[in-house]
Design a protein around this motif. Structure first.
Motif, PDB file in Angstrom:
ATOM      1  N   ARG A  50       0.829  -1.204   0.000  1.00  8.49           N
ATOM      2  CA  ARG A  50       0.000   0.000   0.000  1.00  8.49           C
ATOM      3  C   ARG A  50       0.864   1.254   0.000  1.00  8.49           C
ATOM      4  N   ARG A  51       1.936   1.222   0.760  1.00 14.63           N
ATOM      5  CA  ARG A  51       2.810   2.390   0.840  1.00 14.63           C
ATOM      6  C   ARG A  51       3.590   2.589  -0.455  1.00 14.63           C
ATOM      7  N   LEU A  52       4.041   1.512  -1.068  1.00 12.01           N
ATOM      8  CA  LEU A  52       4.713   1.628  -2.359  1.00 12.01           C
ATOM      9  C   LEU A  52       3.778   2.216  -3.406  1.00 12.01           C
ATOM     10  N   LYS A  53       2.545   1.733  -3.422  1.00 11.72           N
ATOM     11  CA  LYS A  53       1.562   2.234  -4.387  1.00 11.72           C
ATOM     12  C   LYS A  53       1.282   3.715  -4.159  1.00 11.72           C
ATOM     13  N   ALA A  54       1.118   4.100  -2.900  1.00 10.68           N
ATOM     14  CA  ALA A  54       0.843   5.504  -2.579  1.00 10.68           C
ATOM     15  C   ALA A  54       2.023   6.390  -2.965  1.00 10.68           C
ATOM     16  N   ALA A  55       3.241   5.915  -2.710  1.00 13.69           N
ATOM     17  CA  ALA A  55       4.433   6.698  -3.053  1.00 13.69           C
ATOM     18  C   ALA A  55       4.565   6.863  -4.562  1.00 13.69           C
ATOM     19  N   ALA A  56       4.279   5.793  -5.297  1.00 15.50           N
ATOM     20  CA  ALA A  56       4.355   5.862  -6.756  1.00 15.50           C
ATOM     21  C   ALA A  56       3.276   6.796  -7.304  1.00 15.50           C
ATOM     22  N   GLU A  57       2.056   6.683  -6.787  1.00 17.02           N
ATOM     23  CA  GLU A  57       0.975   7.549  -7.260  1.00 17.02           C
ATOM     24  C   GLU A  57       1.224   9.014  -6.895  1.00 17.02           C
ATOM     25  N   GLY A  58       1.916   9.245  -5.786  1.00 18.93           N
ATOM     26  CA  GLY A  58       2.266  10.607  -5.389  1.00 18.93           C
ATOM     27  C   GLY A  58       3.483  11.146  -6.113  1.00 18.93           C
ATOM     28  N   ASP A  59       4.099  10.329  -6.954  1.00 16.99           N
ATOM     29  CA  ASP A  59       5.269  10.707  -7.749  1.00 16.99           C
ATOM     30  C   ASP A  59       6.442  11.148  -6.875  1.00 16.99           C
ATOM     31  N   PHE A  60       6.643  10.453  -5.771  1.00 22.99           N
ATOM     32  CA  PHE A  60       7.818  10.684  -4.945  1.00 22.99           C
ATOM     33  C   PHE A  60       9.030   9.947  -5.515  1.00 22.99           C
ATOM     34  N   VAL A  61      10.213  10.491  -5.300  1.00 24.89           N
ATOM     35  CA  VAL A  61      11.421   9.675  -5.366  1.00 24.89           C
ATOM     36  C   VAL A  61      11.346   8.719  -4.180  1.00 24.89           C
ATOM     37  N   ILE A  62      11.718   7.463  -4.390  1.00 26.45           N
ATOM     38  CA  ILE A  62      11.575   6.450  -3.348  1.00 26.45           C
ATOM     39  C   ILE A  62      12.947   5.865  -3.019  1.00 26.45           C
ATOM     40  N   ALA A  63      13.314   5.901  -1.749  1.00 28.07           N
ATOM     41  CA  ALA A  63      14.516   5.221  -1.262  1.00 28.07           C
ATOM     42  C   ALA A  63      14.080   3.959  -0.531  1.00 28.07           C
ATOM     43  N   LEU A  64      14.604   2.833  -0.960  1.00 24.95           N
ATOM     44  CA  LEU A  64      14.236   1.539  -0.365  1.00 24.95           C
ATOM     45  C   LEU A  64      15.364   1.022   0.516  1.00 24.95           C
ATOM     46  N   TYR A  65      15.049   0.809   1.779  1.00 21.97           N
ATOM     47  CA  TYR A  65      15.967   0.177   2.722  1.00 21.97           C
ATOM     48  C   TYR A  65      15.623  -1.317   2.825  1.00 21.97           C
ATOM     49  N   ASN A  66      16.585  -2.104   3.292  1.00 21.86           N
ATOM     50  CA  ASN A  66      16.380  -3.540   3.534  1.00 21.86           C
ATOM     51  C   ASN A  66      15.701  -4.219   2.345  1.00 21.86           C
ATOM     52  N   PRO A  67      16.249  -4.067   1.145  1.00 23.33           N
ATOM     53  CA  PRO A  67      15.527  -4.556  -0.026  1.00 23.33           C
ATOM     54  C   PRO A  67      15.440  -6.068  -0.128  1.00 23.33           C
ATOM     55  N   ALA A  68      16.457  -6.781   0.359  1.00 26.78           N
ATOM     56  CA  ALA A  68      16.446  -8.241   0.212  1.00 26.78           C
ATOM     57  C   ALA A  68      17.416  -8.853   1.209  1.00 26.78           C
ATOM     58  N   SER A  69      17.136 -10.066   1.590  1.00 28.94           N
ATOM     59  CA  SER A  69      18.035 -10.845   2.446  1.00 28.94           C
ATOM     60  C   SER A  69      17.876 -12.307   2.069  1.00 28.94           C
ATOM     61  N   LYS A  70      18.676 -13.162   2.685  1.00 31.72           N
ATOM     62  CA  LYS A  70      18.553 -14.595   2.408  1.00 31.72           C
ATOM     63  C   LYS A  70      17.160 -15.108   2.764  1.00 31.72           C
ATOM     64  N   ALA A  71      16.578 -14.530   3.812  1.00 28.91           N
ATOM     65  CA  ALA A  71      15.241 -14.962   4.237  1.00 28.91           C
ATOM     66  C   ALA A  71      14.132 -14.287   3.439  1.00 28.91           C
ATOM     67  N   ARG A  72      14.469 -13.173   2.733  1.00 31.71           N
ATOM     68  CA  ARG A  72      13.466 -12.411   1.988  1.00 31.71           C
ATOM     69  C   ARG A  72      13.989 -12.110   0.578  1.00 31.71           C
ATOM     70  N   PRO A  73      14.183 -13.105  -0.252  1.00 29.26           N
ATOM     71  CA  PRO A  73      14.786 -12.859  -1.567  1.00 29.26           C
ATOM     72  C   PRO A  73      13.830 -12.336  -2.626  1.00 29.26           C
ATOM     73  N   THR A  74      12.527 -12.432  -2.390  1.00 26.60           N
ATOM     74  CA  THR A  74      11.580 -12.126  -3.475  1.00 26.60           C
ATOM     75  C   THR A  74      10.833 -10.806  -3.315  1.00 26.60           C
ATOM     76  N   GLN A  75      10.836 -10.206  -2.129  1.00 24.73           N
ATOM     77  CA  GLN A  75      10.046  -8.989  -1.932  1.00 24.73           C
ATOM     78  C   GLN A  75      10.489  -7.851  -2.853  1.00 24.73           C
ATOM     79  N   ILE A  76      11.785  -7.718  -3.087  1.00 28.04           N
ATOM     80  CA  ILE A  76      12.267  -6.647  -3.946  1.00 28.04           C
ATOM     81  C   ILE A  76      11.754  -6.833  -5.376  1.00 28.04           C
ATOM     82  N   ILE A  77      11.643  -8.077  -5.795  1.00 33.47           N
ATOM     83  CA  ILE A  77      11.108  -8.361  -7.133  1.00 33.47           C
ATOM     84  C   ILE A  77       9.629  -7.989  -7.183  1.00 33.47           C
ATOM     85  N   GLN A  78       8.882  -8.343  -6.140  1.00 34.54           N
ATOM     86  CA  GLN A  78       7.475  -7.971  -6.077  1.00 34.54           C
ATOM     87  C   GLN A  78       7.308  -6.452  -6.042  1.00 34.54           C
ATOM     88  N   ALA A  79       8.196  -5.775  -5.316  1.00 32.87           N
ATOM     89  CA  ALA A  79       8.117  -4.322  -5.229  1.00 32.87           C
ATOM     90  C   ALA A  79       8.321  -3.686  -6.603  1.00 32.87           C
TER      91      ALA A  79
END
Length: 257
Positions: A152-181
């Motif tokens: 929801r926050r990614l969608k809102a940021a994109a619709e608001g046309d913000f520059v987006i800085a992403l922290y903690n994009p991926a880890s061994k336990a979370r390899p796919t969230q960055i792809i989904q984002a």
């Protein structure tokens, strides 16, 4: 110990990399603290001081560290709780105040939060000025919040046309969230939007990859990577024999001039 005197709790940010990015205020705090508390990787970056005690721990026990720091402070110690980057950006300052919020008996202790250079500031400086206009910062870690909220926050940021800085994009336990984002952002932003992957900025192995949203391979990101996704106004400035600069103009087209 401080001879029975009142203790002090210092929450400090080391910055993302080299010692020269550490503020004089933080240097002073590290030199006078009787105890350092933090993730071992961050404590290893602190200067060694005679008589100073180090309390190292794993990266996912923030509240335990905060409670230990409070307990030592109440015993009269001068405690420095150490974060990388800025302690108030997805780091230990929030954990300390969460612990204080839950312990009404500890609210008379002296707490000082000392800012540091954040990863997004360091990456932005290396790249040019991608954060030159409105931007937002989102952590992709769903350890402490549901993925549906991140979406929801990614969608809102994109619709608001913000520059987006992403922290903690991926880890061994979370390899796919960055792809989904990236899949989500591609449905709301132009494929020509500039994207930068800034890894280990200021440290050995520093690397930057500049591309576009359409061409980006989000699987290159790991926990040492800060990802910046531009707005519709973000620009690439080509340079001969070097990577382009990235900047976001301070004004929108209807106010330029």
């Amino acid at each position: 110990m401080n001879g029975g005197a009142a203790g002090e709790l210092l929450v400090v940010g080391l910055g993302p990399g080299p010692d020269q990015w550490r503020t004089p205020e933080v240097e002073d705090a590290l030199s006078r603290a009787t105890d350092l508390i933090g993730y071992k990787t961050y404590l290893d970056r602190c200067p060694q001081r005679d008589g100073q005690i180090r309390h190292a721990s794993d990266n996912r026990v923030e509240l335990d560290r905060a409670r230990e720091a409070i307990a030592l402070t109440r015993q009269g110690h001068t405690v420095a709780v150490v974060s990388g980057g800025d302690p108030g950006v997805f780091a230990m300052a929030a954990a300390v105040f969460e612990a204080l919020d839950a312990d009404a008996t500890a609210r008379d202790i002296i707490v000082t939060v000392m800012p540091g250079v954040s990863a997004m500031q360091a990456a932005s400086a290396r790249l040019g000025a991608p954060l030159g206009h409105d931007f937002c910062v989102i952590s992709l870690s769903d350890n402490l919040k549901p993925w549906s909220l991140i979406e929801r926050r990614l969608k809102a940021a994109a619709e608001g046309d913000f520059v987006i800085a992403l922290y903690n994009p991926a880890s061994k336990a979370r390899p796919t969230q960055i792809i989904q984002a990236f899949d989500l952002l591609r449905t709301h932003k132009s494929g020509e939007t500039p994207v930068a992957f800034a890894r280990a900025i200021g440290r050995p192995g520093e690397a930057m990859l500049i591309t576009t949203l359409a061409e980006a391979d989000p699987s290159v990101a790991d926990m040492a990577t800060l990802v910046i996704i531009g707005s519709s106004q973000t620009r690439l400035v080509p340079r001969p024999g070097a990577a382009p600069w990235i900047y976001t103009p301070r004004s929108t087209p209807d106010r330029a001039g």
